[in-house]
Design a protein around this motif. Structure first.
Motif, PDB file in Angstrom:
ATOM      1  N   VAL A  16       3.804  12.076  -8.068  1.00  0.00           N
ATOM      2  CA  VAL A  16       3.020  10.644  -7.866  1.00  0.00           C
ATOM      3  C   VAL A  16       1.657  11.266  -7.839  1.00  0.00           C
ATOM      4  CG1 VAL A  16       2.718   8.712  -6.610  1.00  0.00           C
ATOM      5  CG2 VAL A  16       5.331  10.044  -7.368  1.00  0.00           C
ATOM      6  N   LYS A  17       1.276  10.473  -8.241  1.00  0.00           N
ATOM      7  CA  LYS A  17      -1.280  10.568  -7.845  1.00  0.00           C
ATOM      8  C   LYS A  17      -1.791   9.766  -7.214  1.00  0.00           C
ATOM      9  CE  LYS A  17      -1.881  14.871 -10.949  1.00  0.00           C
ATOM     10  NZ  LYS A  17      -3.206  14.754 -12.280  1.00  0.00           N
ATOM     11  N   ALA A  18      -2.377   9.391  -5.800  1.00  0.00           N
ATOM     12  CA  ALA A  18      -3.194   8.912  -6.514  1.00  0.00           C
ATOM     13  C   ALA A  18      -4.878   8.888  -6.477  1.00  0.00           C
ATOM     14  CB  ALA A  18      -3.463   8.815  -4.454  1.00  0.00           C
ATOM     15  N   TYR A  28      -5.169   6.407   2.302  1.00  0.00           N
ATOM     16  CA  TYR A  28      -4.040   6.101   1.938  1.00  0.00           C
ATOM     17  C   TYR A  28      -2.697   6.522   2.891  1.00  0.00           C
ATOM     18  CZ  TYR A  28      -3.538  10.466  -0.476  1.00  0.00           C
ATOM     19  OH  TYR A  28      -3.609  11.761  -0.306  1.00  0.00           O
ATOM     20  N   ILE A  30       1.511   6.693   0.728  1.00  0.00           N
ATOM     21  CA  ILE A  30       2.713   6.736  -0.384  1.00  0.00           C
ATOM     22  C   ILE A  30       3.575   6.515   0.275  1.00  0.00           C
ATOM     23  CG2 ILE A  30       3.417   7.463  -2.172  1.00  0.00           C
ATOM     24  CD1 ILE A  30       0.559   9.205  -3.177  1.00  0.00           C
ATOM     25  N   GLN A  55      -2.021  13.713  -4.059  1.00  0.00           N
ATOM     26  CA  GLN A  55       0.251  13.648  -4.696  1.00  0.00           C
ATOM     27  C   GLN A  55       0.764  14.356  -4.162  1.00  0.00           C
ATOM     28  OE1 GLN A  55      -2.358  16.059  -8.348  1.00  0.00           O
ATOM     29  NE2 GLN A  55      -0.895  18.005  -7.838  1.00  0.00           N
ATOM     30  N   LEU A  72       1.231   2.566  -3.118  1.00  0.00           N
ATOM     31  CA  LEU A  72       0.600   3.298  -2.641  1.00  0.00           C
ATOM     32  C   LEU A  72      -0.224   2.143  -1.069  1.00  0.00           C
ATOM     33  CD1 LEU A  72      -1.746   5.194  -2.832  1.00  0.00           C
ATOM     34  CD2 LEU A  72      -2.604   4.089  -4.724  1.00  0.00           C
ATOM     35  N   THR A  74      -3.592   1.237   0.993  1.00  0.00           N
ATOM     36  CA  THR A  74      -5.143   2.179   0.683  1.00  0.00           C
ATOM     37  C   THR A  74      -5.684   0.767   2.111  1.00  0.00           C
ATOM     38  OG1 THR A  74      -4.848   2.838  -1.166  1.00  0.00           O
ATOM     39  CG2 THR A  74      -6.659   2.672  -0.294  1.00  0.00           C
ATOM     40  N   MET A  91      -1.969   4.295  -9.366  1.00  0.00           N
ATOM     41  CA  MET A  91      -1.347   5.197  -8.574  1.00  0.00           C
ATOM     42  C   MET A  91      -0.460   5.485  -9.949  1.00  0.00           C
ATOM     43  SD  MET A  91       2.206   4.444  -5.974  1.00  0.00           S
ATOM     44  CE  MET A  91       2.515   2.783  -6.301  1.00  0.00           C
ATOM     45  N   ASN A 104      -2.652  -0.123 -10.796  1.00  0.00           N
ATOM     46  CA  ASN A 104      -3.478  -0.569 -10.107  1.00  0.00           C
ATOM     47  C   ASN A 104      -4.154  -1.812 -10.399  1.00  0.00           C
ATOM     48  OD1 ASN A 104      -4.216  -1.345 -13.327  1.00  0.00           O
ATOM     49  ND2 ASN A 104      -5.383  -0.781 -14.120  1.00  0.00           N
TER      50      ASN A 104
END
Lengths: 125, 377
Positions: A16-18, A28, A30, A55, A72, A74, A91, A104
């Protein structure tokens, strides 16, 4: 409807990427929420000063992620809202180096602190 | 000459003392725009005896006008300039990551300027037009790129984010009849009431953090208005006997390099270098009309004051074509009369040591940029 992403239970671990686009500071976390419950665990906490560490790999076995939700969470602040007005927070979920999908939020900086909460539901194929 | 020097020193000393009094009065109204920048193209079309080009924090858009005062009377300005930062304007629409923004700071702050003014050298209704380019090579004291400010804001955001979920969202859900025991109740809040919840949170942010952040910004500006900056700029100026583009003639090219250094809390020293290459457009002699002349100047300016009121004293050495050596002794002040509007006044004497002559110089101009909270789009 909550965004759903289908994954291969026999594939590689989910990543998972922010991503934070826009001239902003963002703090943030996750969270991975258990199936059918509000109980969850924060699996990554950070800020956007170094995108390389934004990530995290989800727990294995991969199949156990079926029905779980990713959140996510933030808090962000536009640094130059007069000239850099737009933002996007994303995300993304990857498996086997492929992007499975993303959720998003886009908008404009207000000049104050702002908040975003994104959800993705993971479904086993 | 000795008397002028004494007068300059006296005025600077008065400003130095006065600045400390004014500081406490103006802090509550301090804005991010410490000063409207000198615009290279504008500098080039105006007959300003000082060849220093002030470095400043990049703005996406700035304009300048002069002369408001001519021949002892106020007039509608005929000289105009605008400066834009194209990359900043493009990125207003297409956001990039903070890291990319910080990595490309020099590219972000490239500014292009255009200026036009009356030019009676060739003809009564003649015009000058200049194109300029400026880049800030060092730009300390910019909140948007300062990591100390970033870490301060991130600490606040961490707290804000936590409160938003654990406290405010629960209160909001309760007020809107959403049970916080239901699975994914927070998704229900976000999906149904995103905009309303954002407004609700904004009031919480204002209540908790606005005063604190404004105080931090004010302190920051007070301590950084004179931070280290290094600017490079260049311009090309053309002249025309009328308003037709086809009749324009190359007049001069210029380059500036200016280093700004802090001198204590309330003062700043600017050290500059300027090269000017030009043609004499009034020269119609076949043998000399295409001659190219060069001037080189080394100006040094001492500025003292606060964000909104500054006084300055300046000296400048110039090696001009024809082996002439000139010295400028100049002093003046800058007032921020309103958000984004600055009035500049100065006067001094230009001394030509080769010829042994001196001339008095004076100017009054108004500079404007958009106010700090102004939104373009």
């Amino acid at each position: 409807m909550m965004k759903t992403i289908t994954f291969n239970p026999n594939g590689s671990p989910l990543l998972v990427k922010a991503i934070f686009l826009g001239n902003m500071n963002a703090s943030y976390s996750i969270e991975l929420r258990q199936k059918g419950s509000n109980d969850g665990t924060v699996i990554l906490k950070g800020d956007n000063t170094n995108p390389a560490d934004d990530q995290v790999t989800l727990p294995v076995p991969v199949a156990d992620n079926n029905g779980r939700r990713l959140l996510l969470d933030t808090g962000f602040y536009g640094l130059t809202p007069d000239v850099s007005k737009n933002y996007e927070i994303r995300m993304e979920v990857y498996q086997d180096n492929k992007l499975l999908g993303f959720e998003n939020e886009t908008g404009t900086f207000t000049g104050n602190g702002q908040y975003s909460l994104l959800f993705i539901q993971l479904i086993s194929a | 000459m000795k008397h002028i020097f004494t007068l300059c020193l006296f005025i600077v000393a008065v400003f130095h003392v006065k600045a400390q009094d004014i500081d406490s009065l103006t802090l509550s109204k301090m804005k991010l725009n410490f000063v409207v920048p000198d615009i290279p193209a504008f500098k080039s079309v105006n007959a300003d005896p000082s060849n220093i080009l002030r470095p400043s924090t990049p703005k996406a858009f700035a304009v300048a006008f002069s002369k408001f005062y001519d021949n002892k009377t106020f007039v509608i300005p005929k000289d105009f300039a605008m400066e834009i930062a194209p990359v900043l304007l493009i990125r207003a629409e297409k956001p990039v990551t903070l890291q990319k923004y910080l990595k490309h700071q020099v590219i972000n702050n490239i500014r292009i300027s255009l200026a036009t003014s009356t030019d009676t050298a060739l003809y009564k209704v003649g015009r000058s037009m200049a194109v300029g380019l400026r880049v800030s090579l060092i730009n300390k004291g910019d909140l948007a790129t300062d990591t100390v400010f970033h870490h301060y804001i991130l600490r606040k955001l961490d707290q804000y984010k936590s409160d938003a979920r654990k406290v405010h969202m629960r209160e909001f859900a309760k007020d809107h009849g959403i049970s916080t025991d239901s699975v994914d109740w927070d998704y229900t809040v976000i999906s149904k009431y995103r905009d309303e919840f954002a407004k609700y949170l904004e009031t919480k942010w204002s209540e908790q953090y606005d005063k604190e952040i404004e105080k931090f910004k004010s302190e920051y500006k007070k301590n950084h208005w004179n931070a280290v900056k290094l600017d490079f700029a260049t311009s090309v100026t053309s002249s025309s006997p009328d308003t037709l583009i086809k009749n324009i003639l190359f007049k001069k090219c210029e380059a500036w390099m200016t280093l700004a250094l802090p001198a204590g809390k309330n003062a700043q020293v600017l050290i500059g270098a300027n090269y000017r290459g030009f043609k004499n457009l009034n020269d119609t002699m076949r043998t000399s009309k295409n001659n190219f002349y060069s001037n080189v100047s080394i100006p040094v300016r001492y500025l003292v004051g606060t964000n909104r009121v500054k006084g300055f004293a300046e000296t400048q050495y110039q090696y001009a074509s024809g082996d002439q050596q000139l010295f400028l002794f100049n002093m003046g002040s800058e007032f921020n009369v309103y958000d984004g509007i600055w009035v500049n006044l100065y006067g001094g004497v230009n001394y030509n040591s080769t010829r042994g002559t001196s001339t008095f110089v004076a100017n009054f101009n108004l500079k404007m940029s958009f106010p700090e909270k102004f939104r373009f789009f």
